[in-house]
Design a protein around this motif. Structure first.
Motif, PDB file in Angstrom:
ATOM      1  N   ARG A 134       4.256   2.914  18.555  1.00  0.00           N
ATOM      2  CA  ARG A 134       3.731   3.789  19.620  1.00  0.00           C
ATOM      3  C   ARG A 134       3.335   5.174  19.105  1.00  0.00           C
ATOM      4  NH1 ARG A 134       8.707   3.534  23.553  1.00  0.00           N
ATOM      5  NH2 ARG A 134       9.743   3.666  21.524  1.00  0.00           N
ATOM      6  N   ALA A 135       3.480   5.383  17.807  1.00  0.00           N
ATOM      7  CA  ALA A 135       3.204   6.698  17.220  1.00  0.00           C
ATOM      8  C   ALA A 135       1.710   7.014  17.197  1.00  0.00           C
ATOM      9  CB  ALA A 135       3.761   6.755  15.800  1.00  0.00           C
ATOM     10  N   ASP A 136       1.395   8.277  17.376  1.00  0.00           N
ATOM     11  CA  ASP A 136      -0.008   8.708  17.343  1.00  0.00           C
ATOM     12  C   ASP A 136      -0.616   8.523  15.955  1.00  0.00           C
ATOM     13  OD1 ASP A 136       0.087   9.446  20.016  1.00  0.00           O
ATOM     14  OD2 ASP A 136       0.637  11.534  19.572  1.00  0.00           O
ATOM     15  N   ASN A 137       0.221   8.591  14.929  1.00  0.00           N
ATOM     16  CA  ASN A 137      -0.279   8.460  13.557  1.00  0.00           C
ATOM     17  C   ASN A 137      -0.049   7.058  12.982  1.00  0.00           C
ATOM     18  OD1 ASN A 137       2.502   8.598  13.303  1.00  0.00           O
ATOM     19  ND2 ASN A 137       2.434   9.756  11.373  1.00  0.00           N
ATOM     20  N   LEU A 138       0.030   6.055  13.863  1.00  0.00           N
ATOM     21  CA  LEU A 138       0.344   4.700  13.412  1.00  0.00           C
ATOM     22  C   LEU A 138      -0.645   4.193  12.364  1.00  0.00           C
ATOM     23  CD1 LEU A 138       1.901   2.039  13.543  1.00  0.00           C
ATOM     24  CD2 LEU A 138       0.435   1.376  15.472  1.00  0.00           C
ATOM     25  N   GLU A 139      -1.913   4.395  12.597  1.00  0.00           N
ATOM     26  CA  GLU A 139      -2.900   3.876  11.643  1.00  0.00           C
ATOM     27  C   GLU A 139      -2.694   4.472  10.258  1.00  0.00           C
ATOM     28  OE1 GLU A 139      -7.681   2.936  11.380  1.00  0.00           O
ATOM     29  OE2 GLU A 139      -6.791   3.694  13.216  1.00  0.00           O
ATOM     30  N   GLU A 140      -2.373   5.745  10.218  1.00  0.00           N
ATOM     31  CA  GLU A 140      -2.077   6.415   8.945  1.00  0.00           C
ATOM     32  C   GLU A 140      -0.859   5.773   8.262  1.00  0.00           C
ATOM     33  OE1 GLU A 140       0.063  10.594   7.856  1.00  0.00           O
ATOM     34  OE2 GLU A 140      -1.651  10.714   9.236  1.00  0.00           O
ATOM     35  N   ARG A 141       0.167   5.447   9.050  1.00  0.00           N
ATOM     36  CA  ARG A 141       1.364   4.829   8.489  1.00  0.00           C
ATOM     37  C   ARG A 141       1.071   3.414   7.981  1.00  0.00           C
ATOM     38  NH1 ARG A 141       3.459   7.666   6.276  1.00  0.00           N
ATOM     39  NH2 ARG A 141       5.502   6.635   6.210  1.00  0.00           N
ATOM     40  N   LEU A 142       0.231   2.688   8.706  1.00  0.00           N
ATOM     41  CA  LEU A 142      -0.108   1.329   8.293  1.00  0.00           C
ATOM     42  C   LEU A 142      -0.937   1.330   7.008  1.00  0.00           C
ATOM     43  CD1 LEU A 142      -0.943  -0.364  11.721  1.00  0.00           C
ATOM     44  CD2 LEU A 142       1.175  -0.523  10.396  1.00  0.00           C
ATOM     45  N   ILE A 143      -1.810   2.292   6.883  1.00  0.00           N
ATOM     46  CA  ILE A 143      -2.580   2.428   5.637  1.00  0.00           C
ATOM     47  C   ILE A 143      -1.618   2.690   4.486  1.00  0.00           C
ATOM     48  CG2 ILE A 143      -4.211   3.901   4.379  1.00  0.00           C
ATOM     49  CD1 ILE A 143      -5.660   4.344   7.068  1.00  0.00           C
ATOM     50  N   TYR A 144      -0.671   3.570   4.711  1.00  0.00           N
ATOM     51  CA  TYR A 144       0.306   3.902   3.676  1.00  0.00           C
ATOM     52  C   TYR A 144       1.141   2.676   3.308  1.00  0.00           C
ATOM     53  CZ  TYR A 144       4.591   5.632   1.577  1.00  0.00           C
ATOM     54  OH  TYR A 144       5.665   5.795   0.743  1.00  0.00           O
ATOM     55  N   PHE A 145       1.697   1.994   4.310  1.00  0.00           N
ATOM     56  CA  PHE A 145       2.572   0.859   4.037  1.00  0.00           C
ATOM     57  C   PHE A 145       1.820  -0.324   3.435  1.00  0.00           C
ATOM     58  CE2 PHE A 145       5.749   2.651   7.164  1.00  0.00           C
ATOM     59  CZ  PHE A 145       6.750   2.815   6.214  1.00  0.00           C
ATOM     60  N   SER A 146       0.521  -0.354   3.599  1.00  0.00           N
ATOM     61  CA  SER A 146      -0.272  -1.437   3.007  1.00  0.00           C
ATOM     62  C   SER A 146      -0.216  -1.443   1.488  1.00  0.00           C
ATOM     63  CB  SER A 146      -1.735  -1.339   3.461  1.00  0.00           C
ATOM     64  OG  SER A 146      -1.853  -1.549   4.847  1.00  0.00           O
ATOM     65  N   SER A 147       0.202  -0.340   0.902  1.00  0.00           N
ATOM     66  CA  SER A 147       0.286  -0.269  -0.560  1.00  0.00           C
ATOM     67  C   SER A 147       1.498  -1.027  -1.101  1.00  0.00           C
ATOM     68  CB  SER A 147       0.342   1.192  -1.021  1.00  0.00           C
ATOM     69  OG  SER A 147       1.532   1.816  -0.570  1.00  0.00           O
ATOM     70  N   TYR A 148       2.423  -1.399  -0.225  1.00  0.00           N
ATOM     71  CA  TYR A 148       3.614  -2.144  -0.642  1.00  0.00           C
ATOM     72  C   TYR A 148       3.354  -3.642  -0.468  1.00  0.00           C
ATOM     73  CZ  TYR A 148       6.227   2.251  -0.580  1.00  0.00           C
ATOM     74  OH  TYR A 148       6.676   3.535  -0.820  1.00  0.00           O
ATOM     75  N   LYS A 149       3.166  -4.329  -1.562  1.00  0.00           N
ATOM     76  CA  LYS A 149       2.763  -5.733  -1.498  1.00  0.00           C
ATOM     77  C   LYS A 149       3.837  -6.647  -0.912  1.00  0.00           C
ATOM     78  CE  LYS A 149      -0.666  -5.505  -5.178  1.00  0.00           C
ATOM     79  NZ  LYS A 149      -1.108  -6.051  -6.493  1.00  0.00           N
ATOM     80  N   LYS A 150       5.093  -6.273  -1.039  1.00  0.00           N
ATOM     81  CA  LYS A 150       6.156  -7.122  -0.492  1.00  0.00           C
ATOM     82  C   LYS A 150       6.435  -6.854   0.985  1.00  0.00           C
ATOM     83  CE  LYS A 150       8.818  -8.804  -4.417  1.00  0.00           C
ATOM     84  NZ  LYS A 150      10.176  -9.020  -4.979  1.00  0.00           N
ATOM     85  N   LEU A 151       5.782  -5.852   1.555  1.00  0.00           N
ATOM     86  CA  LEU A 151       5.947  -5.591   2.982  1.00  0.00           C
ATOM     87  C   LEU A 151       4.994  -6.512   3.744  1.00  0.00           C
ATOM     88  CD1 LEU A 151       7.316  -4.007   5.215  1.00  0.00           C
ATOM     89  CD2 LEU A 151       5.545  -2.266   4.993  1.00  0.00           C
ATOM     90  N   LYS A 152       5.553  -7.474   4.455  1.00  0.00           N
ATOM     91  CA  LYS A 152       4.747  -8.514   5.088  1.00  0.00           C
ATOM     92  C   LYS A 152       4.509  -8.294   6.569  1.00  0.00           C
ATOM     93  CE  LYS A 152       4.588 -10.515   1.163  1.00  0.00           C
ATOM     94  NZ  LYS A 152       3.334 -10.461   0.386  1.00  0.00           N
ATOM     95  N   GLY A 153       5.407  -7.565   7.220  1.00  0.00           N
ATOM     96  CA  GLY A 153       5.251  -7.390   8.650  1.00  0.00           C
ATOM     97  C   GLY A 153       6.292  -6.445   9.210  1.00  0.00           C
ATOM     98  N   PHE A 154       6.354  -6.408  10.542  1.00  0.00           N
ATOM     99  CA  PHE A 154       7.252  -5.477  11.219  1.00  0.00           C
ATOM    100  C   PHE A 154       7.986  -6.170  12.362  1.00  0.00           C
ATOM    101  CE2 PHE A 154       3.839  -2.884   9.403  1.00  0.00           C
ATOM    102  CZ  PHE A 154       4.583  -1.966   8.677  1.00  0.00           C
TER     103      PHE A 154
END
Length: 288
Positions: free
Chosen positions: A83-103
């Protein structure tokens, strides 16, 4: 290849982990990869997906750090504020972690049963597919009517239902849950984890056959292509050993072919989560 699609790690904190009440003393301690590795070896498990137990980005970093240091942790399901206003920014950041598959969000703990249908939450869910993230649904049977509407809204988002949506196994209730599962399973983007069953039974008085109607329902509705084994370790230790969790599923799916068992025990989890460095092939019913 055998994959545990659902287990947890934590460094026990009495305040943060207040959900671990005094009747759960057996899990009021640290549980880390060095505790799980020998258990996996004993039960012929090749890897796992570590799932969040705390709703913070710190939890996500904690699990990712463990995954980087331990090859058998093939994937991580973390937490991010959808629900965060900066969610897209966080998702872009977390996309750099290859072992992070979901939430995952602990929906079962929300006061409002229809929390997952709130506009701000749905807006966040709508962004996950773009970044290739899956979503784990942790709910109770009372939430299933809302889950049906929720999954219907996002036909392209990969979802997985944790713990069979926690049916009332202890009370032997199945009919209402079964009706909702039959409807939910019609959506091909939804998978289901055969996990967390022992803690929905009487912790001190269960036997393997009592789980069969629930396991059969899930496999009949979802098919063997959309179900996956998960232990829910260490929470499962409240009612059963890791070996017993495996035996429950083995005994109640004995009639499946070897190819079907391979899917349930590893191939489906591998495919759903796109697990790093793992390519599971089946040739004449044998994993290679």
């Amino acid at each position: 290849m055998r994959i545990d699609s659902h287990q947890h790690f934590w460094k026990y904190n009495q305040v943060r982990d207040a959900w671990i009440t005094d009747d759960m003393k057996v899990i009021q301690r640290d549980f880390l990869p060095e505790d799980l590795a020998p258990v996996f070896k004993e039960n012929y498990i090749d890897g796992c997906v570590a799932v969040q137990a705390d709703q913070s980005e710190e939890e996500t970093y904690f699990l990712l750090d463990l995954a980087i240091k331990n090859e058998f942790i093939k994937g991580v399901v973390g937490w991010v504020d959808l629900r965060a206003d900066n969610l897209e920014e966080r998702l872009i950041y977390f996309s750099s972690y290859k072992k992070l598959k979901g939430f995952r969000h602990i929906l079962q703990a929300e006061v409002q049963d229809d929390f997952l249908l709130k506009p701000d939450f749905c807006k966040g869910i709508s962004k996950l597919k773009e970044f290739g993230f899956t979503y784990d649904l942790l709910v109770a049977p009372k939430h299933l009517p809302y889950v049906i509407e929720f999954v219907k809204r996002f036909p392209d988002q990969p979802f997985v239902l944790d713990h069979l949506a926690k049916p009332y196994i202890k009370d032997g209730k199945i009919e209402e849950w079964k009706k909702d599962i039959q409807i939910l399973a019609q959506y091909p983007n939804l998978y289901c984890k055969l996990s967390g069953m022992v803690t929905e039974a009487d912790w001190n008085n269960w036997n393997a056959p009592i789980f069969k109607p629930y396991i059969d329902t899930v496999i009949e509705c979802f098919g063997v292509e959309r179900v996956m084994f998960g232990s829910d370790w260490p929470v499962s230790l409240l009612a059963a050993s890791y070996k017993e969790c495996c035996e429950i599923l083995e005994l109640n799916t004995a009639a499946l072919s070897q190819n079907e068992k391979d899917k349930l025990w590893g191939i489906n989890a591998n495919n759903f989560y796109s697990l790093e460095h793992e390519k599971v092939l089946t040739v004449t019913g044998t994993n290679v």
